[in-house]
Enzyme design. Sequence first.
Site, PDB file in Angstrom:
ATOM      1  N   GLN A 204       0.824  -1.314   0.013  1.00  0.00           N
ATOM      2  CA  GLN A 204       0.085   0.094  -0.036  1.00  0.00           C
ATOM      3  C   GLN A 204       0.902   1.224   0.075  1.00  0.00           C
ATOM      4  OE1 GLN A 204      -1.818  -1.242   3.924  1.00  0.00           O
ATOM      5  NE2 GLN A 204      -1.260   0.699   4.454  1.00  0.00           N
TER       6      GLN A 204
ATOM      7  N   CYS B 104      -5.377   0.591   3.603  1.00  0.00           N
ATOM      8  CA  CYS B 104      -5.506  -1.057   3.988  1.00  0.00           C
ATOM      9  C   CYS B 104      -6.797  -1.645   3.552  1.00  0.00           C
ATOM     10  CB  CYS B 104      -4.928  -1.492   5.290  1.00  0.00           C
ATOM     11  SG  CYS B 104      -5.998  -0.405   6.564  1.00  0.00           S
TER      12      CYS B 104
ATOM     13  N   HIS C 190      -6.473  -1.433  11.383  1.00  0.00           N
ATOM     14  CA  HIS C 190      -5.846  -2.005  10.314  1.00  0.00           C
ATOM     15  C   HIS C 190      -6.961  -3.111   9.725  1.00  0.00           C
ATOM     16  CE1 HIS C 190      -2.811  -2.869   7.572  1.00  0.00           C
ATOM     17  NE2 HIS C 190      -2.555  -3.796   7.968  1.00  0.00           N
TER      18      HIS C 190
END
Length: 462
Positions: A267, A273, A409
């Site tokens: 990324q 993410c 995340h």
Amino acid sequence: MAPWLRLLWLLGLLPGAAPAPAPPESRAAGAVEWEPPSPELSGPARFALDAYNRGRAAGPRAVLGTVRGRVRRTDQGSLYSLEATLEELSCKDPMVCQLPVSKKTLLCSFEVLEELGRHMLLRQDCGPVDPKVTDLRNETFSSVLPLSSKDSLPKEFSEKIVSVFKDFVATYNRTYESKEEAQWRLSIFTRNMVLAQKIQALDRGTAQYGVTKFSDLTEEEFRTIYLNPLLQEKSGKKMRPAKAVGDPAPPEWDWRKKGAVTKVKNQGMCGSCWAFSVTGNVEGQWFLNRGTLLSLSEQELLDCDKVDKACMGGLPSNAYSAIKSLGGLETEDDYSYQGHMEACSFSAKKAKVYINDSVELSKNEQKLAAWLAVKGPISVAINAFGMQFYRHGIAHPLRPLCSPWFIDHAVLVVGYGNRSDVPFWAIKNSWGTDWGEEGYYYLHRGSRSCGVNVMASSAVVD
Ligand SMILES: *[C@@H]1O[C@H](CO)[C@@H](O)[C@H](O)[C@H]1NC(C)=O
Ligand SMILES: *[C@@H]1O[C@H](CO)[C@@H](O)[C@H](O)[C@H]1NC(C)=O
Ligand SMILES: *[C@@H]1O[C@H](CO)[C@@H](O)[C@H](O)[C@H]1NC(C)=O
Ligand SMILES: *[C@@H]1O[C@H](CO)[C@@H](O)[C@H](O)[C@H]1NC(C)=O
């Protein structure tokens, strides 16, 4: 008689005093207590420590920390009830063993009988000291694991760390603008090595923490650049619950071996993410329903999903809904990753896959495993505690350090199993193959570790 004189007298330590019966008021109290430091306790305490060290496997010996306790006179002699802290090295790497902070503290209670100058251990009970950690919603690593001034580093360690830092700079091809910046990065790196060892000491799994490509970033920089604050809001589009799959989960499963997973992506310096988690899931769904594995475009989501915030974070639920309303996803080749938001250039003609719906999955880890084995890789969101320094193995942070209320995340669960009896989830991350185990993270399964079960979802392809 002053209390301390009476104590000495009681123990027969006062010159001329007979080891005589205790005065009535002491008898009534039954025992005499000492606060540290108490030289009277050092003999029995050292005896207990030796007994403890003899009883454990090879390795560095534990040393005494503080000792407090009581003594009771009996017909057989003196019975000492001790509470002691023991410091034990918790490191495996000889380099990091030099760190003053890589110690584990145990709290032990011992009963030692002393008779005619000889000691006997009657009872021993040791356990780790509960780290004083509470709710982490609003805290950072450094406030939980403070680096106090007494943790200052020995000279040999500072020299060693400079050479480790040089290796790091070479391995990850780091360049700094100035000498000052290099000095500053070295100080962060040093601090992070200490932090990684603290995380290591508190991990209950098999994970190893240490130098990673993120070792020269402050946790604040890391959080801002790579993590996804929006995941905490949980205010995304509501999804319908998935139908449970009937069968119990097979003992292990790995979609990578069945060709349902594309290679690990990166990324970059962008909190995207969420887009990678979703494309990974859609890639799997398309493969399982249409038989072709296509690498799909995250950039399309960064540019065209106007509900989510590109590099500032997003939610899988919103992304599914964007894919549906845009009319599908283009491939990675046709709409390639830039790592920052650009104008939307999606073309429905180029869309290679579509989705029809999205579903929210069970919060029960066994049901998640059963669903995964039948239906495909799952998008999940986790608390990324410790991942900045994760190298390999199964991470199992203490629950208060990796609270499910602090999800930041999004990743993709592609399988599960056991490694020497430690159950894990195999998790595809989007930080490149030079992080973790070839880009993968292994997280303890069955303990709702780091909130892995709280935001599991999937696209549906009909
Ligand atoms: C988090 O900490 C900040 C600053 O210390 C404070 O203003 C804020 O109210 C805290 N938030 C929560 C949810 O405790
Ligand atoms: C290392 O970084 C320099 C400058 O940023 C770049 O030119 C070079 O290609 C990089 N080398 C490798 C092996 O990545
Ligand atoms: C799923 O979506 C595609 C593309 O929008 C559509 O052609 C197809 O008919 C849908 N399938 C079902 C069962 O609704
Ligand atoms: C995996 O490990 C757990 C915990 O040790 C155990 O209960 C379970 O039976 C193991 N599963 C397999 C398939 O070995």
